[in-house]
Design a protein around this motif. Structure first.
Motif, PDB file in Angstrom:
ATOM      1  N   GLN A 121       0.841  -1.632   0.467  1.00 44.33           N
ATOM      2  CA  GLN A 121      -0.172   0.116  -0.059  1.00 44.33           C
ATOM      3  C   GLN A 121       1.082   1.428  -0.308  1.00 44.33           C
ATOM      4  OE1 GLN A 121      -2.148  -1.798   3.947  1.00 44.33           O
ATOM      5  NE2 GLN A 121      -3.433  -0.357   2.283  1.00 44.33           N
ATOM      6  N   PHE A 122       1.905   1.192  -0.060  1.00 45.86           N
ATOM      7  CA  PHE A 122       2.781   1.837  -0.373  1.00 45.86           C
ATOM      8  C   PHE A 122       3.945   2.172  -1.701  1.00 45.86           C
ATOM      9  CE2 PHE A 122       2.508   0.863   4.226  1.00 45.86           C
ATOM     10  CZ  PHE A 122       2.505   2.289   4.974  1.00 45.86           C
ATOM     11  N   SER A 123       4.170   3.680  -1.632  1.00 41.48           N
ATOM     12  CA  SER A 123       5.142   3.903  -2.469  1.00 41.48           C
ATOM     13  C   SER A 123       6.521   3.055  -2.556  1.00 41.48           C
ATOM     14  CB  SER A 123       5.029   4.914  -2.891  1.00 41.48           C
ATOM     15  OG  SER A 123       5.648   5.669  -1.756  1.00 41.48           O
ATOM     16  N   GLY A 124       7.285   3.112  -3.401  1.00 42.50           N
ATOM     17  CA  GLY A 124       8.961   2.713  -3.449  1.00 42.50           C
ATOM     18  C   GLY A 124       9.523   3.666  -2.153  1.00 42.50           C
ATOM     19  N   GLY A 125       9.186   4.630  -2.874  1.00 40.74           N
ATOM     20  CA  GLY A 125      10.133   6.175  -1.512  1.00 40.74           C
ATOM     21  C   GLY A 125       9.653   5.688  -0.655  1.00 40.74           C
ATOM     22  N   GLN A 126       8.245   5.544   0.144  1.00 37.87           N
ATOM     23  CA  GLN A 126       7.364   5.603   1.296  1.00 37.87           C
ATOM     24  C   GLN A 126       8.601   4.351   1.583  1.00 37.87           C
ATOM     25  OE1 GLN A 126       3.426   5.343   0.462  1.00 37.87           O
ATOM     26  NE2 GLN A 126       3.442   8.058   1.560  1.00 37.87           N
ATOM     27  N   ARG A 127       8.391   3.101   1.225  1.00 39.47           N
ATOM     28  CA  ARG A 127       8.666   1.402   1.091  1.00 39.47           C
ATOM     29  C   ARG A 127      10.540   1.849   1.991  1.00 39.47           C
ATOM     30  NH1 ARG A 127       6.950  -3.457  -2.743  1.00 39.47           N
ATOM     31  NH2 ARG A 127       4.482  -1.733  -2.789  1.00 39.47           N
TER      32      ARG A 127
END
Length: 357
Positions: free
Chosen positions: A170-176
């Protein structure tokens, strides 16, 4: 660490005074065996005699071509790989031959941020479980305290605490990647080993993650070892930079010195190949240095200087004698070392072609 019902206030990551060596590697060697036996088995030299040290509060960048051993070195420094030869010491304690308790000290004090945020997070776990896993594994605090600590860590990396019940998809790559950084910070390590933490991200997101790491270094006093392919990113992050080639360090020194006046022919070629949009700001390395031939195979590295098969300055001694890391000349500062028999000539040729620094 005692359990508490109040949020944990971030403290500087460690008590070592600035400039004191916290992590040191000496003569590390690591080889891998490929194949399944018989004549098909091949030994691959990944790291061959690397020594370096990390001082409290500094950031050391490591650059080099794919396959030069950067990630293997990182995994040895955090205890995920065991060196065949050499030693690793944390706060003066040799952890390569240490008892279980001392190895646990390394795991708490040295944490890793992995390259791929899509595969380094368990898709079946919530963010609360992922970030809180080091705390649970080390039996730190109560469940309520760990939840508060996770909320604080998410805020520290720029994520809303109310996201902790979500899953990685449920997150973008940067958030992950921010989640991975939060997990690495859970036990308040002194050293973060970042293995190409932005290479899988878009350029705009890379800048955000790099800024998060720099901000954490300023706020927490954490020491960074930052591995990257992008030389411009390393220049932005690192106080010192080490250039690796085929399992060995070719050059190491203050970032400004290495970038503006590289003493090793490989470093010169690597910097000249780095893309820069504004060529007027590129400085001395505006011209492209084209290397001859292909990189040697790590299964059969060449004798002598491993770069001699592609070096435009190679001489007879380069083909037989292994160069040691040394100052390019007496006029150079002590902090910069280059593993080249003819580093003085390389610097002179740099000035002849590109002009003085």
């Amino acid at each position: 660490m005692p359990a508490t019902s109040s949020p944990h206030t971030p403290q500087p990551a460690g008590t070592a005074p600035p400039g004191e060596v916290v992590l040191e590697a000496r003569d590390l060697v690591k080889t891998f065996t490929t194949g399944r036996g018989g004549l098909s088995r091949t030994r691959v030299s990944s790291v061959d005699g690397i020594s370096l040290s990390l001082r409290a509060g500094e950031s050391l960048g490591i650059v080099g071509e794919s396959g030069c051993g950067k990630s293997t070195l990182a995994r040895m420094l955090v205890g995920l790989e065991v060196p065949d030869l050499g030693s690793i010491s944390y706060r003066g304690h040799d952890v390569t031959a240490a008892r279980r308790g001392d190895r646990r000290l390394l795991r708490r004090g040295v944490q890793m941020v992995f390259q791929d945020p899509y595969t380094s997070l368990d898709p079946r776990m919530t963010v609360l479980e992922i970030v809180g896993e080091p705390l649970t594994a080390s039996r730190t605090g109560t469940r309520a305290w760990r939840r508060e600590r996770v909320a604080e860590l998410l805020s520290l990396v720029g994520l809303a605490p109310d996201l902790m019940e979500r899953y990685p998809h449920q997150f973008s790559g940067g958030q992950r990647q921010r989640i991975g950084i939060a997990r690495a910070l859970a036990l308040e390590p002194e050293v973060l080993v970042c293995d190409e933490p932005v290479s899988a991200l878009d350029v705009s997101v890379q800048a955000q993650v790099v800024n998060v790491l720099r901000d954490l270094q300023r706020r927490l006093g954490v020491t960074l070892l930052f591995i990257a392919h992008d030389l411009s990113v390393v220049r932005h992050v690192a106080d010192r930079v080490a250039v690796m080639y085929l399992g060995r360090i070719a050059e190491i020194g203050p970032t400004a010195t290495v970038y503006e006046a590289p003493a090793h022919p490989y470093t010169q070629a690597l910097l000249s190949a780095s893309p820069v949009v504004d060529r007027a700001r590129r400085g001395r390395m505006a011209a492209r240095i084209v290397l001859d031939g292909d990189p040697p195979s790590p299964t059969s590295p060449p004798p002598g200087c491993r770069f001699h098969t592609r070096c435009r300055m190679a001489r007879d001694d380069c083909r037989t004698d292994v160069p040691s890391l040394r100052r390019p000349s007496e006029a150079q500062e002590r902090a910069r070392l280059a593993a080249c028999h003819h580093a003085e000539d390389a610097l002179t040729r740099l000035e002849d072609v590109f002009g003085p620094a």
